[in-house]
Write an enzyme that holds these catalytic residues in place. Structure first.
Site, mmCIF file in Angstrom:
data_model
loop_
_atom_site.group_PDB
_atom_site.id
_atom_site.type_symbol
_atom_site.label_atom_id
_atom_site.label_comp_id
_atom_site.label_asym_id
_atom_site.label_seq_id
_atom_site.Cartn_x
_atom_site.Cartn_y
_atom_site.Cartn_z
ATOM 1 N N LYS A 78 -3.859 3.441 1.789
ATOM 2 C CA LYS A 78 -5.020 2.796 2.413
ATOM 3 C C LYS A 78 -6.225 3.074 1.525
ATOM 4 C CE LYS A 78 -7.463 2.045 6.719
ATOM 5 N NZ LYS A 78 -8.689 1.677 6.014
ATOM 6 N N GLU B 268 -7.873 6.785 1.658
ATOM 7 C CA GLU B 268 -8.180 7.235 3.015
ATOM 8 C C GLU B 268 -6.955 7.743 3.759
ATOM 9 O OE1 GLU B 268 -11.725 4.895 4.988
ATOM 10 O OE2 GLU B 268 -10.142 3.504 4.407
#
Length: 639
Positions: free
Chosen positions: A292, A444
């Site tokens: 991500k 992330e």
């Protein structure tokens, strides 16, 4: 002169068959919608309105619909009619002759400039009745307003607003001013408008009256589903409305297909708090894990004519912001690829060390008038999905097949374009290791997606449980951060006396079109952050809270109120029921809302508009997930 008298739930209008839809008719519908909170009633009022337009002035249906959703064009064209309140106050003063102090005092009392304008018009004497306004006239004037720039633009805008206000009767001034502000706030959610549009098309067909009530209701439900599905793939009313008027509901989707140049609303993921939750959700199913990336969601389009553009997650055209992507696109597109829609992430990049840079670095990049030779913050594109390729929609294909097509149509190019790094495993230890690797690579966390089967299709505009996001920081918290709107501030103390020291934040309720208070935040800010926030917000100060701020009976009162323009990402320890904050009020308690405990500022979300912020429904979901998790640990939590 041929005239026809029609009735809209008891309100009569004279239609001239060669004329336009009266603005009064639209405003009467707005009044009825504002007077109720019942979604079915609001839908019925809109259906009646659209039916009248279809029967008598079908050419005016498109403009009428745009007025109902308070837009001038598709989102990607970027026209905005929002006019500042100080500007509108000047226009009301100019058109009514009232004292500006009295107008400001009434505005502080009512919190609604539209009501102030209506009252000002009501107290104003007229020598003769002005010519009635039409929807076409108002819509075109608003569109002209949005395009006025240059010298004397302020005077030209006020003159145009005055010309409309002079013609307003009854409640017309109220809704005109609200439309100029950019927010009607009467409960007309776009999904409701889409349903009403679909139902009115079905009911306008003569053959519908021959069906049984049961079959009519089924036809209405089917039509609403079809229109919403088409809109999610082709969010352009300029194409949808004419096609609905020309073709049957059944044939309508064949004439409105997704195409490059018109951005889709992106598919979104549900947060998760534990790796075991992933295995529970995808038990006995094939899934994939992807990094991500901590950048800006981007949708890159290439048209068959060679033209390309980049859109944001909320359909803003970002092509001017990323001229470097536009100029390098040919380097990573295969010769056999003639058109596409690519879902990806634009990420700040260190070319020398070949590594990802934090989102904060990307946020320093200019948003307008960017020249490639002046760019200091370099970006790379990480592609994770292909939605359209060489004239063919890929939405219904499972992710496994979409990934194959993605990799056959593009090639990785150093420092410019990469495929999202992925791992396919259902071993929880492998997922934990891959999560750690993603964090080490300045990402992330992970996106975990269903990989095969019909459910692995791409669902535009939907937050689907077929995509889960897991971030290391959130594994023991509420499951995700929140994106909240800044609506107020408190003056700082000590070293913070020259700036704001804390802020009042709110979530958004799309059903009521309200911003509901959720917390006061004063941590997570550096001194530089506070100075930047002060400078960014000082131009958005307003005298009083907006009427669509849901504050409660004993509200938290900041020193300064703001227009709802800035969105911040925030983390918190947990959520609790509060008598002073109103997030999700009525959903978990009749009079109390949900608040955040120990909120901490993470970053500014320039890529999100206020209405893209965390919804009250999501806040409620976070609260219940937390409550269920605590209950599972033996805690007794009453919710």
């Amino acid at each position: 002169m041929i005239s026809v008298t029609t009735t809209l739930t008891g309100f009569s209008f004279i239609y001239f068959l060669y004329s336009r839809i009266p603005y009064a008719m639209l405003c009467k519908t707005f009044e009825r919608c504002e007077a109720t909170t019942k979604r079915l009633a609001i839908t019925e009022y809109l259906v009646q309105l659209f039916l009248q337009a279809i029967k008598l002035t079908p050419s005016g249906l498109l403009e009428l619909l745009y007025m109902c959703i308070n837009k001038l064009c598709p989102d990607y064209e970027g026209l905005e009619m929002g006019v500042g309140e100080s500007f509108l106050i000047k226009a009301i003063v100019s058109s009514t002759g009232r004292n500006i102090k009295n107008i400001k005092a009434e505005y502080r009392s009512t919190g609604d400039l539209g009501t102030v304008a209506m009252n000002s018009k009501g107290s104003q004497g007229t020598l003769s009745m002005p010519k009635p306004l039409t929807v076409h006239q108002v819509f075109q004037t608003l569109k002209d307003l949005s395009q006025i720039t240059g010298n004397q633009s302020q005077k030209k805008k006020i003159d145009k607003i005055n010309s409309l206000l002079v013609q307003c009767r009854g409640s017309e001034a109220k809704y005109l001013i609200r439309q100029l502000e950019g927010k009607l706030r009467i409960g007309l959610a776009e999904q409701t408008v889409l349903s009403a549009l679909a139902q009115s098309i079905v009911l306008s067909k003569p053959e519908t009256s021959k069906l049984s009530q049961e079959k009519i209701e089924q036809a209405l439900a089917d039509a609403a589903a079809i229109v919403k599905s088409v809109y999610n793939q082709l969010p352009c009313y300029d194409m949808i409305v004419p096609a609905l008027l020309e073709y049957s509901i059944k044939d309508f989707p064949d004439h409105c297909n997704m195409r490059p140049g018109i951005p889709l609303k992106p598919m979104l993921a549900h947060p998760t708090k534990s790796l075991t939750e992933i295995l529970d959700r995808f038990e006995d199913r094939k899934f994939t894990c992807e990094f991500k990336y901590d950048g800006e969601r981007a949708q890159i389009h290439l048209l068959p004519n060679g033209k390309s553009m980049v859109y944001s997650r909320n359909s803003e055209n970002m092509s001017d912001r990323y001229p470097d992507i536009m100029s390098k696109l040919a380097n990573w597109v295969m010769p056999t690829t003639s058109s596409f829609i690519l879902d990806c992430e634009a990420v700040a990049w260190d070319k020398e060390n070949k590594q990802i840079l934090p989102f904060q670095v990307l946020s320093t990049r200019k948003r307008k008038d960017v020249k490639e030779e002046d760019i200091k913050v370099q970006v790379v594109v990480f592609a994770f999905d292909c939605l359209y390729l060489n004239g063919e929609s890929l939405l219904r294909l499972p992710l496994e097949e979409r990934r194959e097509k993605l990799r056959s149509a593009f090639k990785e190019t150093e420092n410019e374009f990469y495929f999202a790094r992925q791992m396919d495993s259902n071993n929880i230890d492998d997922i934990q290791v891959f999560l750690d690797v993603s964090i080490e690579n300045n990402c992330e966390g992970l996106m975990v997606k269903l990989f095969d089967g019909e459910e692995a299709s791409y669902e535009p505009s939907k937050r689907s449980r077929n995509w889960l996001k897991v971030k290391k920081d959130y594994l023991s918290g509420i499951g995700d951060s929140m994106d909240l709107v800044v609506i107020g501030a408190f003056y700082g103390r000590g070293k913070r006396t020259s700036v704001y020291g804390a802020f009042l934040l709110a979530c958004y309720d799309p059903e009521t079109e309200e911003y509901q208070t959720i917390c006061k935040i004063g941590t997570g800010f550096s001194e530089e952050d506070l100075l930047n926030h002060y400078n960014a917000l000082k131009g958005h100060v307003i005298e009083a809270p907006k009427r669509f701020y849901c504050l409660g009976e004993n509200p938290v009162k900041p020193d300064v109120w703001f227009e709802p323009v800035k969105v911040w990402e925030v983390l918190c320890a947990d959520l609790s029921i509060s008598p002073r904050y109103m997030a999700a009020v009525g959903k978990v308690d009749a009079s109390k809302g949900i608040s955040l405990r120990f909120p901490r500022f993470i970053r500014v979300r320039d890529d999100k508009g206020p209405e893209d912020s965390t919804s009250s429904e999501q806040v409620m979901t976070f609260y219940y997930n937390q409550a269920n998790s605590s209950k599972g640990k033996g805690d007794d939590m009453d919710y």
